[in-house]
Design an enzyme around this catalytic site. Structure first.
Site, PDB file in Angstrom:
ATOM      1  N   GLU A   1       0.854  -1.194   0.000  1.00  0.00           N
ATOM      2  CA  GLU A   1       0.000   0.000   0.000  1.00  0.00           C
ATOM      3  C   GLU A   1       0.887   1.240   0.000  1.00  0.00           C
ATOM      4  OE1 GLU A   1      -3.099   0.916  -0.097  1.00  0.00           O
ATOM      5  OE2 GLU A   1      -4.400  -0.742   0.500  1.00  0.00           O
TER       6      GLU A   1
ATOM      7  N   ASP B   1      -9.256   2.527  -4.021  1.00  0.00           N
ATOM      8  CA  ASP B   1      -8.263   2.381  -2.955  1.00  0.00           C
ATOM      9  C   ASP B   1      -7.325   3.591  -3.010  1.00  0.00           C
ATOM     10  OD1 ASP B   1      -6.518   1.384  -0.983  1.00  0.00           O
ATOM     11  OD2 ASP B   1      -6.733  -0.662  -1.653  1.00  0.00           O
TER      12      ASP B   1
END
Length: 288
Positions: free
Chosen positions: A16, A198
């Site tokens: 991430e 996201d």
């Protein structure tokens, strides 16, 4: 942007938070609490920069003496240097539910913004926090579920924030002097089959790029909300997107895949002419 390659053999559980900083890529392996730094054009393996031992949602560089990073980690926000973390606040320490920090980024005024969520993504349990350059931490939004981003426009006057659980992206007007959020406008709403929004980034032309978790692609929106491009990614869970050195960079995840493919969890790169600002730094604050 279809010539995707893994920039190293590493495969992360939940990659991430891709950011371009000082000519290098930094990103997190979120649930393992690790920060990695690499040169995507080099054969050298990534450097393991931090191991915090708690989930690490996001980092930003810090322009503070003796401090390298500001982090959204565990149940709070900390400054991290050679001496280890110095917690500014732990607003998500709870006894009634398990919370953790999620994605975060700095704006052009040196403020750090980071979201939080409940571990099982309970509806409405999350919040968005703003850390001002004086080190104060304020909750500015609540009632969120899985906040991702935020991402700021090039002039800092608006902020995009996704709620991945609901498939929505909202654009907020921002007072660049005070950091106060004003008008909130719906920007995009995605159907489940498109994937969930996201990590995000705004390019130098003001377009918003969004990693679509479960959708196997990244999407580019113009400032008016129209879709400019859908770019396929060769694994189903892209999680964040960044730009640097003539490359588009996408983190991906193996998390919750019962049969992960060979590129799940890789950091993927492809050549591009798209450019975007590097990661902005957290502003100076008084020493403790």
């Amino acid at each position: 942007m279809t010539e995707w390659q893994a920039c190293s053999p590493a495969r992360y559980h939940l990659g991430e938070g891709a950011r371009w900083h000082e000519g290098r890529l930094v990103h997190v392996d979120l649930l393992r609490g690790d920060l990695h730094r690499s040169d995507p054009r080099s054969d050298r393996p990534p450097d393991h920069v931090l191991a915090l031992g708690v989930p690490l949602g996001a980092v930003a560089p810090a322009a503070v003496p003796g401090v390298d990073w500001i982090v959204a980690a565990g149940d709070g926000i900390a400054l991290v240097g050679a001496a280890g973390p110095r917690w500014l606040a732990r607003p998500e320490y709870r006894t009634d539910r398990s919370m953790r920090m999620n994605d975060g980024v700095c704006d052009s005024a040196g403020r750090f913004w980071a979201g939080s969520m409940e571990l099982r993504a309970s509806d409405g349990a999350g919040s968005l926090y703003r850390v001002d350059p004086d080190g104060s931490v304020k909750r500015v939004l609540d009632g969120l579920t899985v906040p991702n981003g935020p991402a700021f426009g090039v002039d800092g006057t608006y902020m995009y924030l996704a709620d991945s659980a609901h498939g929505t992206i909202t654009r907020y007007a921002v007072d660049v002097v005070t950091g106060r959020l004003a008008r909130a406008d719906p920007f995009a709403e995605l159907a489940a089959h498109e994937g969930r929004p996201d990590g995000m980034a705004v390019d130098d032309d003001g377009n918003l790029w969004v990693a679509l978790w479960g959708g196997g692609r990244i999407r580019c929106y113009s400032p008016d909300g129209s879709v400019i491009r859908d770019v396929p990614v060769p694994t189903p869970q892209p999680s964040s997107v960044a730009f640097g050195d003539g490359l588009v960079i996408v983190t991906t995840a193996r998390h919750r895949l019962s049969h992960p493919d060979g590129l799940a969890g890789a950091v993927l790169v492809a050549p591009t002419t798209v450019t975007a600002p590097p990661a902005l730094a957290f502003g100076r604050i008084p020493r403790a």
